[in-house]
Scaffold this active site. Structure first.
Site, PDB file in Angstrom:
ATOM      1  N   ARG A 257     101.067  21.980 -63.193  1.00  0.00           N
ATOM      2  CA  ARG A 257     100.215  23.031 -63.756  1.00  0.00           C
ATOM      3  C   ARG A 257     101.007  24.319 -63.912  1.00  0.00           C
ATOM      4  NH1 ARG A 257      94.401  21.526 -60.915  1.00  0.00           N
ATOM      5  NH2 ARG A 257      94.573  19.343 -61.508  1.00  0.00           N
ATOM      6  N   ARG A 272      98.541  27.368 -54.416  1.00  0.00           N
ATOM      7  CA  ARG A 272      98.530  27.268 -55.878  1.00  0.00           C
ATOM      8  C   ARG A 272      99.969  27.075 -56.334  1.00  0.00           C
ATOM      9  NH1 ARG A 272      94.614  28.842 -59.553  1.00  0.00           N
ATOM     10  NH2 ARG A 272      93.375  29.680 -57.839  1.00  0.00           N
ATOM     11  N   GLU A 344      88.860  25.274 -52.503  1.00  0.00           N
ATOM     12  CA  GLU A 344      88.527  24.014 -53.169  1.00  0.00           C
ATOM     13  C   GLU A 344      89.532  22.925 -52.808  1.00  0.00           C
ATOM     14  OE1 GLU A 344      88.129  24.142 -57.533  1.00  0.00           O
ATOM     15  OE2 GLU A 344      88.999  22.138 -57.567  1.00  0.00           O
ATOM     16  N   SER A 347      87.087  18.045 -56.365  1.00  0.00           N
ATOM     17  CA  SER A 347      86.235  18.394 -57.481  1.00  0.00           C
ATOM     18  C   SER A 347      85.881  17.096 -58.170  1.00  0.00           C
ATOM     19  CB  SER A 347      87.013  19.308 -58.431  1.00  0.00           C
ATOM     20  OG  SER A 347      86.204  19.692 -59.507  1.00  0.00           O
ATOM     21  N   ARG A 383      97.370  20.016 -51.374  1.00  0.00           N
ATOM     22  CA  ARG A 383      96.712  21.230 -50.898  1.00  0.00           C
ATOM     23  C   ARG A 383      95.940  21.019 -49.593  1.00  0.00           C
ATOM     24  NH1 ARG A 383      92.431  24.573 -54.606  1.00  0.00           N
ATOM     25  NH2 ARG A 383      94.232  25.682 -55.457  1.00  0.00           N
TER      26      ARG A 383
END
Length: 421
Positions: A257, A272, A344, A347, A383
């Site tokens: 990403r 991140r 988070e 998801s 994460r």
RNA sequence: GGAGGCGUCGCCUAGUCCGGUCUAUGGCGCCCGCCUGCUAAGCGGGUUGAGGGUCAAACCUCUCGCGGGUUCAAAUCCCGCCGCCUCCGCCA
């Protein structure tokens, strides 16, 4: 992509969904008009084409002046057909373009509004009561588990090395996720991480999220941000058999990403990052089973979070914060002690038939075929290390290992600092 | 990187040289029916997908890997692309 029939038969439903998301409503009327003009131009083309074909059959049977006259007429007709076809193609293209605009129709009950308008469904587990909180990077460095300095040296900011127990813990999370998935009947899959543009577009990631995606221009390929992309493409252009229940795949892949819009956000540690690993659940199911399947995916996520012994909450994400493909999305967020906020970790999205329609994935129906539902959900990522380290830290800077992960760190129940913290 | 071969309606396959009779052949599988103590065999029919049209049908158009082109007319001729296979070279 939405079903044109829904737009024709129930445009108000589409308008309401667009409104709830805070997106354009006018596109509905533009679509209706474009559909109208497509059908008109198509009918004209087909009429001329039929005439051309029947005329073409007479030609080999004719001779002399009669044949010449037929040839002359056929030549004129051929030009008219060509023009009509171009008009019909143009109308079709305009419709196709517009059809890509509306986002998926949200499911009744999805909260309206934006990022902050989620609804908390439940909170599970106890937040740790810590006197002195060390964050995951401090813990990770002292355990010899995370090295962001060398990550930056080698690859730049938002890159990292996982070393020693860090590497082992990551593999533990992912392996455990895979085992649980296989146990639940998922087919384990290691996916490509470079995909063609059609596949990336089909999953709906080239719209608003295009900036997030790495592109290899020389080869016209995209690096995936999740194996969802490859798993959705797996059955592209196929008619799948769902008579024995949903097709369930657990994808293992690296994820890439760009984090283009997040300068300055979560810059510390590995919250991140540009590259990480993930085990992703992906289901193909009948449209009417999608909501129940969504609950099941959520259930497997929660079971995995439970195995990690993490305090978390489940939120029903608001309409404006859904991706364009999702009709509903549940996130599980773990408690992040160092920042006293939720982070988070999973998801899960119910994309109903939105992705399948773009990717042309169907099943046999009573009459003909119909689009299938697709769903995805996270079962484990790099994460998770963040939440595991922070929530299981002990006063002396060591970290307790959740029972389920101990086999992956040589059976140890506590990880000790390798140098002074 | 170089050379060659291949791609037809689930699978296999005919057709492509030489354009029109392809509305795409045949087999296997599958579905429906007939026949038959049961099964098998046999017989008859059906079996790509999409779009338009219709109350529903009839019917029409597109679909021979994909996209262009030539032609009155393309599975068939020409160009480009994609995929798969074989061989050579190079590298792991």
């Amino acid at each position: 992509m939405l079903d044109l029939r829904v737009i024709r038969d129930d445009p108000d439903r589409v308008r309401a969904s667009q409104r709830a998301r805070g997106e354009t409503e006018e596109v509905v009327d533009e679509l209706l008009a474009a559909d109208e003009s497509r059908r008109a131009s198509l009918a004209e083309f087909e009429r001329l084409r039929a005439e051309q074909k029947s005329l073409g059959k007479e030609i080999p049977r004719a001779s002399g002046d009669e044949k010449q006259a037929l040839l002359d007429r056929a030549k004129d007709l051929a030009a008219a057909v060509k023009a009509a076809e171009a008009a019909a193609d143009g109308a079709q293209r305009r419709l196709d373009e517009l059809a890509m605009v509306p986002s998926n129709i949200i499911i009744d009950g999805v909260p309206e509004g934006g990022e902050d308008d989620y609804v908390v469904l439940r909170e599970v587990g106890e937040r740790p009561d810590l006197e002195k909180v060390r964050d995951h990077l401090e813990l990770g460095e002292s355990l010899g588990a995370i090295d962001t300095e060398r990550g930056a040296k080698v690859s730049g900011s938002r890159f990292y090395f996982l070393t020693g127990v860090g590497a082992q813990l990551e593999l533990g999370i992912l392996n455990l996720a895979m085992s649980k998935a296989v146990e639940a009947g998922f087919t384990p899959v290691i996916t490509p991480t470079l995909v063609r543009p059609e596949i990336m577009a089909g999953t709906g990631f080239l719209g608003a999220h295009a900036d997030e995606i790495y592109r290899l221009e020389r080869d016209d390929l995209y690096l995936v941000g999740t194996s969802e992309v490859a798993l959705a493409g797996f059955h592209a252009d196929e008619i799948v058999d769902l008579s024995d229940g949903p097709l369930r795949y657990a994808g293992w892949s690296a994820c890439y990403r760009r984090e283009a819009g997040s300068h300055g956000k979560d810059t510390r540690g590995i919250i991140r990052v540009h590259q990480f690993h993930k085990v992703e659940m992906f289901s193909y199911c009948r449209e009417e089973d999608a909501a129940a399947e969504h609950e099941r995916l959520l259930g497997w996520e929660e079971s995995m979070l439970g195995a990690m012994e993490l305090p978390y909450r489940v939120i029903d994400v608001a309409a404006g914060d859904l991706g364009s493909s999702a009709a509903r999305k549940f996130d599980c967020e773990a408690w992040l002690p160092s920042q006293s906020r939720w982070l988070e970790l999973t998801s899960t999205s119910n994309c109903t038939t939105f992705q399948a329609r773009r990717l042309n994935i169907r099943e046999r129906a009573e009459k003909g075929t119909r689009s299938v539902g697709t769903l995805n959900g996270t079962l484990g990522t790099t994460r998770w290390l963040v939440a595991i380290l922070e929530n299981h830290q002990l006063p002396d800077g060591s970290v307790a290992v959740p029972q389920a992960l101990r086999p992956y760190v040589g059976g140890r129940d506590v990880l000790e600092p390798v140098r002074a913290g």
